[in-house]
Design a protein around this motif. Structure first.
Motif, PDB file in Angstrom:
ATOM      1  N   GLU A 117      22.608  37.870  38.789  1.00  0.00           N
ATOM      2  CA  GLU A 117      22.678  39.020  39.706  1.00  0.00           C
ATOM      3  C   GLU A 117      24.004  39.080  40.452  1.00  0.00           C
ATOM      4  N   ALA A 118      24.432  37.970  41.045  1.00  0.00           N
ATOM      5  CA  ALA A 118      25.675  37.967  41.829  1.00  0.00           C
ATOM      6  C   ALA A 118      26.878  38.263  40.933  1.00  0.00           C
ATOM      7  N   PHE A 119      26.952  37.651  39.758  1.00  0.00           N
ATOM      8  CA  PHE A 119      28.069  37.905  38.849  1.00  0.00           C
ATOM      9  C   PHE A 119      28.067  39.366  38.412  1.00  0.00           C
ATOM     10  N   ASN A 120      26.898  39.886  38.104  1.00  0.00           N
ATOM     11  CA  ASN A 120      26.754  41.280  37.707  1.00  0.00           C
ATOM     12  C   ASN A 120      27.260  42.210  38.810  1.00  0.00           C
ATOM     13  N   ARG A 121      26.890  41.921  40.013  1.00  0.00           N
ATOM     14  CA  ARG A 121      27.250  42.760  41.163  1.00  0.00           C
ATOM     15  C   ARG A 121      28.717  42.581  41.549  1.00  0.00           C
TER      16      ARG A 121
END
Length: 171
Positions: free
Chosen positions: A94-98
């Motif tokens: 999630e964090a990498f995607n965001r």
């Protein structure tokens, strides 16, 4: 995971993630996985074991630990990513995607392999993997071989992944 034997020319004397790696040794091949149920991690670990057995140093990371500076420092990377539900990234991505995938990066130096795991039952089959692929391409990264979409543990897709690695990483 067995890499096709005809393509496993080992690089002499390299140990994966050795703490005392020698200066001038090739940089470890980055192997990053994003998983919700553990299947992508299993395939990532199998990939690392096979590469290490062939003499290729590797660095295994989950997407929680992956950063843009790591990708800037790598010249080759293998990504094994699953998709949750209908196209969502796994929680660990999630964090990498965001944060990282929200903008283009300068990755023209990076060559990558991509194994996308998903379930064709969902409309957005391998949605996160396909978004990762588009982001890598928009950032200038070039594929080592054709990305592989794997539907629910399809052995033929896993074999295409192995052949791609054997033909490009181990040549």
């Amino acid at each position: 995971m067995d890499i096709p034997v005809a393509m496993t020319a080992p690089a002499a004397g390299h140990v994966a993630d050795a703490p005392g790696a020698t200066i001038g040794a090739p940089a470890p091949l980055l192997v990053a996985y994003a998983t919700q149920t553990g299947i992508a991690e299993l395939h990532a670990r199998d990939t690392c074991r096979a590469l290490q057995a062939a003499g290729v140093p590797t660095r295994l990371l989950d997407f929680d630990s992956l950063s843009l500076p790591m990708l800037h420092a790598a010249d080759r990377a293998l990504f094994l990513v699953s998709t949750s539900y209908d196209g969502d990234p796994p929680d660990m991505a999630e964090a990498f995607n965001r944060d990282a995938m929200g903008r283009s990066a300068q990755l023209a130096h990076l060559r990558y392999g991509l194994l996308m795991l998903g379930d064709s039952y969902y409309d957005d089959f391998c949605g996160f993997g396909r978004r990762l692929q588009r982001w890598l391409q928009a950032s200038g990264a070039r594929p080592l071989f054709e990305p592989v979409a794997m539907d629910d543990e399809d052995p033929a897709a896993l074999q295409r992944w192995r052949v791609g690695i054997g033909a490009t990483v181990l040549r």
